[in-house]
Write an enzyme that holds these catalytic residues in place. Structure first.
Site, PDB file in Angstrom:
ATOM      1  N   LYS A  37       0.831  -1.080  -0.143  1.00 24.89           N
ATOM      2  CA  LYS A  37       0.034   0.194   0.117  1.00 24.89           C
ATOM      3  C   LYS A  37       0.890   1.293   0.001  1.00 24.89           C
ATOM      4  O   LYS A  37       1.986   1.203   0.497  1.00 24.89           O
ATOM      5  CB  LYS A  37      -0.910  -0.021   1.362  1.00 24.89           C
ATOM      6  CG  LYS A  37      -2.152   0.831   0.992  1.00 24.89           C
ATOM      7  CD  LYS A  37      -3.232  -0.117   0.546  1.00 24.89           C
ATOM      8  CE  LYS A  37      -4.470   0.539   0.119  1.00 24.89           C
ATOM      9  NZ  LYS A  37      -5.572  -0.298  -0.300  1.00 24.89           N
TER      10      LYS A  37
ATOM     11  N   ASP B 184      -6.677   4.074  -5.154  1.00 26.53           N
ATOM     12  CA  ASP B 184      -7.662   3.653  -3.550  1.00 26.53           C
ATOM     13  C   ASP B 184      -8.105   5.029  -3.268  1.00 26.53           C
ATOM     14  O   ASP B 184      -8.367   5.844  -4.337  1.00 26.53           O
ATOM     15  CB  ASP B 184      -6.340   3.517  -2.537  1.00 26.53           C
ATOM     16  CG  ASP B 184      -7.108   2.811  -1.329  1.00 26.53           C
ATOM     17  OD1 ASP B 184      -7.501   1.647  -1.345  1.00 26.53           O
ATOM     18  OD2 ASP B 184      -7.153   3.526  -0.322  1.00 26.53           O
TER      19      ASP B 184
HETATM   20  N1  GLU Z   1      -7.006  -0.192  -3.330  1.00 29.78           N
HETATM   21  C1  GLU Z   1      -7.605  -1.080  -3.845  1.00 29.78           C
HETATM   22  C2  GLU Z   1      -7.697  -2.397  -2.879  1.00 29.78           C
HETATM   23  O1  GLU Z   1      -7.874  -1.753  -1.608  1.00 29.78           O
HETATM   24  C3  GLU Z   1      -7.051  -2.027  -5.150  1.00 29.78           C
HETATM   25  C4  GLU Z   1      -5.717  -2.073  -5.297  1.00 29.78           C
HETATM   26  C5  GLU Z   1      -5.127  -2.701  -6.565  1.00 29.78           C
HETATM   27  O2  GLU Z   1      -5.720  -2.912  -7.559  1.00 29.78           O
HETATM   28  O3  GLU Z   1      -3.929  -3.004  -6.565  1.00 29.78           O
HETATM   29  O4  GLU Z   1      -7.646  -3.526  -2.977  1.00 29.78           O
END
Ligand code: GLU
Length: 447
Positions: A124, A164
């Site tokens: 993240k 996100d």
């Molecule tokens: N931010 C999204 C999640 O919490 C997508 C993450 C992504 O596609 O890498 O899963």
């Protein structure tokens, strides 16, 4: 495994990192029994290794605002775990972002990604940059400045960021443009959530919301219920809420409440296609006010300041906005008003007290890491398309997403079925994700 001892150690080492500690506690409590049946996990200290991120990058991001003022924010990338694949997870731009928040989200991402059946590790990233009130040019300059540092940490087989909270298709576009210039390579596989004409998956914007509704459908089917005509409250009006509202309406449910930081919009007759389209305009405006919906659709959407979506009587609650957005008091209000199902779409959207209240009162509850995994799963499909230089049409991606959500539901049932036949989706999701990551770590040796 001595859960209490591990938690006490982490609390002393990371005081105040409450969301991270909360996420770790939930996973450890879920997996304790299974873990104790595997002495090889204990010997290799799998849990002790799994709760620590592999590495965290921190960097300064300096940019110039429209008034010509120099602004400085902090950027981060938490590469949490790469046991089953390259680091994968979104970027969050929000004023409340801290390294600890991203650590908790990276930890959760590791288990979520394992549930998708695809080979992706957990990560993240993001920044304390606040997109609220920023112009399009300011967003672009910030994204470019952020990528000046981030590009060194990422790569298609290394770490693949995505969107996100506060990062959607527009931001991914600006980030990718700068990456391409710095790397001097058209490396489509380095980010997901790209535009449809330059390597993006055609269904990625809808995927998290669609996947959440597919999961909800499977949960309801197992419970012998149907989603048709059910009333739904959801929070937020970003990408995820938009996808959820679209699919819920398509399946015949009525979305009667959406909310924002300013309050709630009650839509007694159910959200319409025009209103769903308007959610995108609201998000792009960077105003962050749900009241705009009531202003645009007078007599159909009614705004109340300071109230949450959980104050409206519904059958199903879908938190789609932010962590810890649904408290124990909210859960009590929902249940008192007749709510009997809550599928968490935001990562850790419900506070622990709310989850316990739902579970103790026989309310169907499923956690974000299972319900919202369709987003990152579709990112995984985008990675495959990029690696193979192919593109699938919307139907093909939707079929694959549907299949993945069915499989995630099956894993929850497999590992979470209680002796009385009901399903503990929290436990099921945690054990399924944990077993996959733990086995891979064990097989790859002590590193
Ligand atoms: N931010 C999204 C999640 O919490 C997508 C993450 C992504 O596609 O890498 O899963």
């Amino acid at each position: 495994m001595n859960t209490n001892e591990i938690l006490a150690r982490l609390r002393a080492k990371y005081p105040g990192e409450n969301e991270y500690l909360q996420a770790v506690q939930e996973v450890l409590e879920s997996v304790e029994d299974v873990y104790n049946q595997h002495p090889e996990f204990e010997k290799a200290k799998i849990v002790e290794r799994m709760v620590e991120p592999d590495r965290i990058f921190t960097f300064r991001v300096t940019w110039v605002d429209d008034a010509g003022q120099v602004q400085t924010n902090t950027g981060y990338r938490v590469q949490f775990n790469s046991a089953i694949g390259p680091y994968k997870g979104g970027l969050r731009f929000h004023k409340a972002v801290t390294p600890s928040m991203l650590k908790f989200l990276g930890f959760e991402q590791t288990f979520k990604n394992a549930l998708t059946t695809l080979p992706m590790g957990g990560a993240k990233g993001g920044s304390d940059f606040d997109p609220v009130g920023k112009s399009n040019d300011e967003i672009m300059r910030f994204c470019q400045a952020f990528m000046l540092e981030l590009w060194q940490c990422i790569g298609p087989d290394q770490d693949i960021p995505a969107g996100d909270v506060g990062v959607g298709g527009r931001e991914i576009g600006y980030l990718y443009g700068m990456y391409k210039k710095l790397a001097r390579q058209y490396n489509t596989g380095v980010l997901t959530g790209k535009g449809g004409t330059w390597g993006g998956s055609i269904l990625r914007p809808e995927a998290t919301g669609f996947g959440a509704l597919y999961f909800t459908q499977h949960l309801l089917e197992k419970a012998g219920k149907d989603i048709k005509d059910k009333k739904i409250a959801l929070s937020g009006f970003g990408n995820v809420a938009w996808g959820a509202a679209t699919k819920a309406t398509e399946l015949g449910a009525k979305v009667v409440a959406i909310s924002g930081p300013d309050g709630v919009c009650h839509i007694p007759e159910g959200i319409t296609k025009e209103m769903i389209d308007y959610m995108l305009v609201m998000r792009a405006s960077n105003r962050n006010k749900v009241e705009d919906m009531a202003v645009k659709f007078p007599g159909k959407a009614f705004f109340t300041a300071g109230k949450k979506a959980w104050s409206i009587p519904v059958d199903i609650a879908l938190p789609c906005a932010f962590q810890n957005e649904l408290s124990e008091d909210d859960a009590k209000e929902l249940v008192a008003n007749g709510c009997w199902c809550c599928c968490e779409v935001s990562n850790m959207g419900c506070q622990p007290g709310a989850i316990h209240y739902f579970q103790d009162n026989g309310i169907y509850f499923a956690p974000g890491k299972a319900v919202n995994a369709g987003g990152v799963a579709t990112s995984g499909l985008e990675m495959t398309q990029n690696a193979e230089h192919i593109s699938w049409d919307a139907q093909e991606v939707d079929d694959k997403l549907h299949f993945i959500m069915k499989s995630i539901h099956e894993q929850c049932v497999k590992f979470g079925t209680r002796p009385d036949g009901t399903v503990d989706y929290v436990k099921g999701a945690n054990i399924a994700g944990f077993m996959k990551v733990a086995t891979a770590m064990l097989e790859q040796g002590t590193i």
